[in-house]
Structure formats: C-alpha cells, structure tokens
Design an enzyme around this catalytic site. Structure first.
Site, short mmCIF file in Angstrom:
data_model
loop_
_atom_site.label_atom_id
_atom_site.label_comp_id
_atom_site.label_asym_id
_atom_site.label_seq_id
_atom_site.Cartn_x
_atom_site.Cartn_y
_atom_site.Cartn_z
N ASP A 42 -24.76 3.50 -18.66
CA ASP A 42 -25.72 4.36 -17.95
C ASP A 42 -26.10 5.52 -18.85
O ASP A 42 -25.25 6.34 -19.22
CB ASP A 42 -25.08 4.86 -16.65
CG ASP A 42 -26.04 5.70 -15.81
OD1 ASP A 42 -27.18 5.91 -16.25
OD2 ASP A 42 -25.62 6.15 -14.72
N ASP A 89 -32.65 2.81 -17.18
CA ASP A 89 -31.62 3.49 -17.96
C ASP A 89 -30.22 2.91 -17.81
O ASP A 89 -29.26 3.48 -18.32
CB ASP A 89 -31.60 4.97 -17.57
CG ASP A 89 -31.40 5.18 -16.07
OD1 ASP A 89 -31.61 4.23 -15.31
OD2 ASP A 89 -31.03 6.30 -15.67
N GLU A 90 -30.08 1.80 -17.11
CA GLU A 90 -28.76 1.21 -16.89
C GLU A 90 -28.78 -0.27 -17.20
O GLU A 90 -29.78 -0.95 -16.96
CB GLU A 90 -28.31 1.41 -15.43
CG GLU A 90 -28.29 2.86 -14.97
CD GLU A 90 -27.87 2.99 -13.52
OE1 GLU A 90 -26.95 2.27 -13.09
OE2 GLU A 90 -28.47 3.81 -12.80
#
Length: 410
Positions: free
Chosen positions: A8, A104-105
């Site tokens: 993350d 974003d992960e």
C-alpha cells in the site's frame, strides 16, 4: 502454504505531489478537488496534515479550519497513473501474480519466488520503492489476501507487518471488526447492535447468526475473521468481468427542474454508450442515482425487455425512471446513470413483440454514424442540440426545451 503480500503506497496522491515538488516536504499538504466545480473535498493528505486532524473526504473549508497553514494542491491524475504503473513494474520483478486493488494498492503472491523468506522480500520491495520511485509503502505479509491487507493497514508509514498463520488470533482478534476488509459503515452498525466489536467477536459468532442478519456477506466475514480466505491473487494480465458501465457528475449549480435533469442524463449517457460499444456489450437494465442538496441519495433500477447500447435510448429510459421515482422536494446536486445487466452485443436475443424493431434499427444506424464521426473528428464534432446549453455552466434561471414527447414517456 501461500505467501501473500499486500503493498500500500502511503498517502499516495499527497506523496506523489510532495515528491514532485520538494518545497512541499514537511508542510501540511492536502490534495483537493475544485471548490469552484463543487468537488471541494480532501482527496488525500500527508502525515503533517493528518497530525492536525485533516481527514480524507471532508470539505476543504473544514480542513482549513483545522489547519490554517494547510497547503492545497490540485490533483494530477496523469502523474498518479504513471507512478501506479511504475510500482507494478517493481512488483513484476518478484511475481506475475500482481492484483491491483485501486491505484495505490496491490496483492502479490510470492509463494514461488526462489524460496526466499517472504518478510525479507517485503523489506526488499519497500526499500526498492523508496530508492527508485521516492515513495514509501507499507507491506502486509500473511498466508491469505485478507490478512495481508490487514497487515499493511496495521503499521504506517514505511513499514512491514507479518501476520503468521500459527499466531494470527493473538495478533488480530483484539482489533476492531471495522479493520477487517469489507466491514463498512453499514455492516459495522449491524455488528454493533449485537455487541460484535472485535475481529475475535466476529470469529466466535455463530455463522448462521451472521447469515441471518447480513446474508451471504456475513458468512464471508466469519470466514475472513477465522483465517479461511483462500481467494487467489490474480495474474497481472487478468481483467475483471465488466458488470456495469456508469457515469456521474456533481453539477456546478443545483438542478431545479426536469429539463435540467434531462440534459444532464443525456450528457452522461453519451459516454456510457461509447464505452459499451468499445467493450462490445449491450445492457439489459439501467439504474440512476440522485443526490439532493442535503447530500441524501436515492437509487433506482429497472430491467429491460430488450438489449441496447444506444446513448439516446439509455438516456430516455433513465429519464423515464427519474420522472417515475423522484419527488421534487429538494434540488439535485449530482446525477449518476449506469448501464447494468450487461451481455455481449453478439449474443442472440429473442425479439419482443412490444418493441418497435424498425425504430431500434434506425436508432442503431444513427448511433453508428455518430460514433464514426466522433472517432474521425473528435467527440465534440456532433452532439444533440440541447447539449449546446451546457448544464454544468448553465444559469439556473435559463428556460430549457425538452425533446418532443419526452414529458409523456413512461
């Protein structure tokens, strides 16, 4: 046993902005939407801003009250997409099972990675991201996706957290149930009613009881809390099945009449029809979501007895559903239209005696001609005349004209 990582990128939007503009480092920064276009909320904040209590999703003016020195920056989505792709290239050095979860992960399955200790791989990825991209990540390490995601949330920023199979109960059962993936606000309220406060409480509740109050979702949560998630990490070339295509907007001024809503729906439907055509899909249903000036929202949907990808047909159906369902006691702040129940546009269909097939054929020819013109000369080359009165810039007092027959359509 599987070795799953969840990486993350910390405060992604704000971190990218601070990395691209070093003068922002150390200052409280918030990436915010446009106040003028009524998208004025905090999209992301860095840790100095978080220390003042600035929260993602709150209004810009609220954030500025908490932190008078808050630096507001506009989002640069092209940069975020760029760094998201670069991050996945880093992950691709370790495995081809890289499943994105938002921009974003990502989950990574490194079970086959040279027999290397998964915690050591997590630290290696963390340092590589910092050195090559200038961004920090928090990485969760576990034997399933749910616990790996939980691990990446447990310690931030720039950290690695391991949740072992042998001792996961001691590590996570004391945490709030809301920390578990897929326990949202509504689910939390239901669990709170029965004093199910922690992940351990959830794990020790009878699955039949959870199913009776939360449906199949309750059974899934019971499995997750007990470490029984066995869902695979998808490969990097995996593309999820598209189940719906939608488009929505928050208008610059509240909508105050049916005419203004019609223009908005027609504008939104242009994009929906175009995307359906690119996907080679038709829809067998439509839904609309209306949010009023008090930010309360209502959603309705309707099945169709024919398949379509026509922007104008979708707009007419969505507008008819709006007229049928919406009661004008408040002005409207935002509108979303969605094409649902998708099928391939090559799938055979039983003709309906109550649908004017000649009219549908003519509309398809018109839509194909418009799509061809837009492909050659740009999306603005041709549009419905009523859309020349742009609803997003429109004065609320303007008198608009509805298409003939629309007011009586059901």
């Amino acid at each position: 046993m599987r070795n799953i990582l969840h990486s993350d990128m910390n405060n992604f939007y704000a971190s990218v902005e601070c990395m691209l503009n070093p003068s922002l480092k150390g200052k409280p920064v918030a990436v915010c939407g446009s106040v003028e276009e009524r998208h004025g909320i905090v999209l992301a904040k860095n840790y100095p801003a978080k220390a003042y209590g600035v929260q993602t999703g709150e209004a810009v003016w609220q954030a500025q009250q908490k932190c008078t020195g808050l630096v507001i920056v506009s989002p640069h989505f092209d940069e975020y997409i760029k760094y998201s792709k670069l991050a996945r290239e880093v992950y691709g050095h370790y495995t081809n099972q890289v499943e994105p979860y938002g921009m974003d992960e990502c989950w990574l399955d490194i079970s086959e990675y040279n027999g290397k200790n998964p915690e050591a791989v997590a630290y290696e990825i963390k340092e590589t991201m910092k050195e090559e991209l200038g961004l920090t990540v928090s990485v969760g390490v576990s034997y399933n996706k749910i616990f790996a995601k939980l691990g990446s949330d447990m310690k931030k920023p720039d950290a690695v957290t391991v949740i072992p199979k042998e001792s996961f109960k001691e590590k996570i059962w004391r945490l709030p149930a809301s920390d578990l993936l897929f326990v949202g606000r509504a689910t939390k309220r239901t669990l709170d009613r029965f004093c199910i406060r922690t992940i351990g409480d959830l794990a020790n509740t009878a699955p039949e009881f959870l199913k009776s109050h939360l449906g199949i979702h309750g059974l899934k949560l019971w499995q997750y809390a007990n470490g029984l998630d066995n869902s695979p990490v998808m490969y990097e070339d995996y593309r999820p099945v598209v189940k719906s295509v939608g488009h929505g907007t928050t208008t610059k001024a509240d909508l105050t009449s049916n005419e203004e809503v019609w223009i908005t729906i027609l504008e939104l439907s242009q994009d929906i029809g175009h995307r359906l055509k690119k996907l080679g899909m038709n829809c067998m249903g439509i839904s609309i979501c209306i949010r009023n000036e008090d930010l309360m929202h209502k959603e309705w949907q309707q099945k169709l007895n024919f398949a379509t990808q026509s922007p104008f047909v979708i707009a007419k159906l969505a507008y008819a559903l709006f007229l049928q369902k919406y009661v004008w006691n408040k002005n409207i702040r935002s509108v979303t239209v969605r094409a649902i129940n998708l099928i391939s546009d090559s799938a055979p269909m039983q003709l309906d005696l109550f649908v004017d097939q000649d009219s549908m054929t003519r509309q398809t020819k018109i839509d194909n001609c418009i799509e061809s013109l837009r492909a050659r000369f740009g999306s603005e080359i041709i549009k419905n005349a009523v859309l020349l009165k742009n609803v997003w810039m429109m004065n609320n007092q303007a008198k608009l004209t509805m298409p003939t027959g629309m007011a009586n359509m059901r």
